[in-house]
Design an enzyme around this catalytic site. Structure first.
Site, PDB file in Angstrom:
ATOM      1  N   CYS A  57       0.832  -1.199   0.000  1.00 26.86           N
ATOM      2  CA  CYS A  57       0.000   0.000   0.000  1.00 26.86           C
ATOM      3  C   CYS A  57       0.870   1.254   0.000  1.00 26.86           C
ATOM      4  CB  CYS A  57      -0.928  -0.025   1.212  1.00 26.86           C
ATOM      5  SG  CYS A  57      -2.222   1.238   1.188  1.00 26.86           S
ATOM      6  N   CYS A  58       1.889   1.280   0.856  1.00 25.40           N
ATOM      7  CA  CYS A  58       2.794   2.429   0.897  1.00 25.40           C
ATOM      8  C   CYS A  58       3.542   2.583  -0.429  1.00 25.40           C
ATOM      9  CB  CYS A  58       3.797   2.286   2.031  1.00 25.40           C
ATOM     10  SG  CYS A  58       3.140   2.619   3.676  1.00 25.40           S
ATOM     11  N   CYS A  83      -0.862   8.266   7.448  1.00 21.08           N
ATOM     12  CA  CYS A  83      -2.240   8.031   7.028  1.00 21.08           C
ATOM     13  C   CYS A  83      -3.118   7.757   8.252  1.00 21.08           C
ATOM     14  CB  CYS A  83      -2.296   6.844   6.066  1.00 21.08           C
ATOM     15  SG  CYS A  83      -1.525   7.158   4.464  1.00 21.08           S
ATOM     16  N   CYS A 103      -3.344   4.168   9.519  1.00 15.33           N
ATOM     17  CA  CYS A 103      -2.134   3.501  10.007  1.00 15.33           C
ATOM     18  C   CYS A 103      -1.412   4.296  11.088  1.00 15.33           C
ATOM     19  CB  CYS A 103      -1.184   3.242   8.846  1.00 15.33           C
ATOM     20  SG  CYS A 103      -1.893   2.250   7.506  1.00 15.33           S
ATOM     21  N   CYS A 161       7.825   3.793   5.660  1.00 12.42           N
ATOM     22  CA  CYS A 161       6.941   3.638   4.505  1.00 12.42           C
ATOM     23  C   CYS A 161       7.717   3.270   3.252  1.00 12.42           C
ATOM     24  CB  CYS A 161       6.153   4.929   4.262  1.00 12.42           C
ATOM     25  SG  CYS A 161       7.191   6.355   3.872  1.00 12.42           S
TER      26      CYS A 161
END
Length: 259
Positions: free
Chosen positions: A147-148, A229, A232, A255
């Site tokens: 995702c990162c 985010c 997270c 990240c």
């Protein structure tokens, strides 16, 4: 990858280790700029290792050949203020992951209003909804590294293409993974990576914000010394590592932007 077909006819999920089709990397630097950058690091990295922010940014204004991007997480606006003073021609660069706190987006709007620099917003290839369809819902839980990569690392890489160097908000005091970070280095593309507040503590940062009446992120007063985010990031207890709330409960600590 045919995204439209995937969305209209959901089928097997794509492998999150494979990013969606589209630009994902930084353009190569002209050879003469890359050579100049490498020579600068060889000559000045040790000298600037413990330098203060004004010295580092004044050096950058004098020596960098080409455009500079100032990356802003909007956790605080220290880099915006320092760069407005010492790098007035630099662009501001903000990664809008699509998962930010509403407060973070409000700080970005206020920065855009307060400072004359051009604010460039980098976006991932997929919206949150599209990513959920292609890779499954809540990828930030099932594979936070992927995702990162798709929402931060690759958008930053693409956005850095026009620049010879970029300014970061890295601080050695932020945790053990950053304890020996240099103030001046080369990234993997040969661009200069410049970290003017590398020697600052969290207290130094707070004092600068207060003394200069900077725009403040409200969550920094609610137990969030490090803000990523919304999905997270958790608040941390007093005395904990400032980044302890990032990817809490997960072995992940970075990240990928600085590793």
């Amino acid at each position: 990858m045919n995204l439209l077909n995937t969305l209209s006819n959901p089928g097997p999920l794509e492998d999150p280790e494979i990013s969606p089709e589209g630009p994902r990397s930084t353009a190569a630097l002209p050879a003469e700029v890359a050579e100049h950058n490498a020579a600068l690091v060889d000559k000045y990295a040790d000298e600037l290792y413990e330098a203060d922010a004004t010295t580092i940014l004044t050096w950058a204004a004098e020596h960098v050949q080409g455009r500079i991007a100032v990356t802003l997480s909007m956790e605080n606006t220290v880099l915006a203020e320092l760069s407005a003073r010492h790098l007035p021609d630099a662009d501001f660069l903000f990664l809008d992951t699509g998962y930010h706190f509403a407060e973070t987006l409000e700080v970005a709007r206020e920065v855009d209003q307060r400072y004359p620099q051009n604010l460039v917003t980098a976006l991932p290839l997929l919206s949150r909804r599209d990513q959920d369809h292609v890779y499954g819902p809540n990828l930030y839980r099932s594979n936070p590294t992927a995702c990162c990569r798709m929402r931060k690392v690759e958008p930053l890489a693409v956005s850095l293409s026009p620049y010879a160097g970029w300014v970061t908000g890295l601080r050695r005091a932020d945790g053990p993974t950053r304890a020996q970070a240099p103030s001046l280095s080369l990234d993997a593309t040969g661009r200069l990576k410049i970290s003017p507040i590398i020697t600052w503590s969290l207290e130094d940062t707070t004092d600068f914000i207060e003394d200069n009446h900077l725009i403040e992120h409200p969550l920094t007063h609610q137990g969030y010394p490090s803000i990523g985010c919304e999905t997270c990031t958790l608040p941390v207890a007093e005395g904990q590592d400032p980044r302890a709330g990032r990817w809490a409960g997960n072995a992940k600590t970075e990240c990928g932007l600085h590793s």
